[in-house]
Enzyme design. Structure first.
Site, PDB file in Angstrom:
ATOM      1  N   GLU A 137       0.861  -1.179   0.000  1.00  0.00           N
ATOM      2  CA  GLU A 137       0.000   0.000   0.000  1.00  0.00           C
ATOM      3  C   GLU A 137       0.898   1.229   0.000  1.00  0.00           C
ATOM      4  O   GLU A 137       1.897   1.263   0.716  1.00  0.00           O
ATOM      5  CB  GLU A 137      -0.898   0.015   1.234  1.00  0.00           C
ATOM      6  CG  GLU A 137      -1.750   1.266   1.359  1.00  0.00           C
ATOM      7  CD  GLU A 137      -2.598   1.269   2.619  1.00  0.00           C
ATOM      8  OE1 GLU A 137      -2.905   2.369   3.110  1.00  0.00           O
ATOM      9  OE2 GLU A 137      -2.939   0.181   3.121  1.00  0.00           O
ATOM     10  N   GLU A 142      -2.963  11.611   2.515  1.00  0.00           N
ATOM     11  CA  GLU A 142      -4.044  11.185   3.396  1.00  0.00           C
ATOM     12  C   GLU A 142      -4.228  12.252   4.467  1.00  0.00           C
ATOM     13  O   GLU A 142      -3.273  12.623   5.148  1.00  0.00           O
ATOM     14  CB  GLU A 142      -3.691   9.834   4.028  1.00  0.00           C
ATOM     15  CG  GLU A 142      -4.782   9.224   4.863  1.00  0.00           C
ATOM     16  CD  GLU A 142      -4.421   7.822   5.341  1.00  0.00           C
ATOM     17  OE1 GLU A 142      -3.210   7.546   5.491  1.00  0.00           O
ATOM     18  OE2 GLU A 142      -5.329   7.014   5.561  1.00  0.00           O
TER      19      GLU A 142
END
Length: 242
Positions: A137, A142
């Site tokens: 990932e 974010e």
């Protein structure tokens, strides 16, 4: 996961191939050429927002003026997720139609401009996730309800938190992803064209990844979330293979 010692970065020149062009948000037909609606696995993930949208329902996923807009709206009466998470919002997500794989001696340049909220309970994200098994990932950007945002190459790697001022304005985020050797990668991150950090991931080469853009709510970003609509906008997205 195996971690790499931080070493000087060596780059090799390659001709770039455009995988997702900056015109991808110019119309719904262009959006749907490069992206599918929702997450690769469906409508729910680690938060209290359920993703909604398809080719005829654009209440939560829309494009206008070359900009993708995701909106999260408070809701009641939704069934819980299969894991028992209460759903307090309906929201939007898209993921790339194709998967992307870092091969040895290659990589990707990915960039876009974002207008992303940092309010408590809001969780916009722009990330690459394994199409097969986790990890790998790569969280390119974010925002977790803070006046900062995070870069993270997987939850097993220490994240890097960066100050993020003026969230009402668009900011450019870029990730350069390269194969370090036949198994491992490095990711160099930039905010508004300023280099911020470099992270490393072990055994990422040869693993197919989806690109995901989503507006999740609450969960890791805290609660309660806002009681009004929340917007997340993305423009000038470019994805090139190097």
């Amino acid at each position: 996961m195996k971690y790499l010692q931080l070493l000087p970065l060596l780059t090799t020149a390659h001709a770039a191939t455009t995988l997702i062009p900056t015109t991808c948000f110019s119309s719904y037909s262009s959006l749907e050429e490069y992206f599918s609606y929702l997450y690769p696995w469906g409508s729910d993930h680690n938060g209290s927002a359920r993703m909604v949208g398809n080719s005829t329902d654009h209440d939560y996923i829309s494009v206008e003026s070359d900009t993708l807009t995701l909106v999260a709206k408070p809701v009641t009466g939704q069934p819980d997720t299969s894991g028992g998470q209460e759903i307090n919002y309906l929201s939007g997500a898209v993921h790339s139609k194709n998967t992307f794989t870092v091969e040895a001696d290659s990589g990707f340049d990915i960039e876009a401009e974002f207008q992303a909220t940092t309010d408590q309970g809001t969780w916009p994200a722009f990330w690459l996730n394994s199409a097969e098994s986790w990890p790998p990932e790569i969280d390119i950007a974010e925002w977790k309800g803070l006046s900062s945002f995070l870069y993270m190459t997987s939850s097993e790697v220490e994240n890097h938190e960066t100050d993020y001022s003026s969230p009402e304005s668009f900011h450019k985020v870029k990730a350069q992803i390269r194969a370090e050797n036949d198994a491992d990668i490095w990711v160099k991150y930039f905010l508004d064209d300023v280099e911020v950090t470099t992270q490393y991931g072990g055994d990422y080469v040869g693993k197919p990844l989806y690109l995901i853009i989503n507006l999740q709510m609450e969960g890791s970003s805290g609660s309660p979330g806002p009681d009004t609509d929340t917007y997340y906008k993305v423009r000038n997205l470019s994805f090139e293979q190097i």
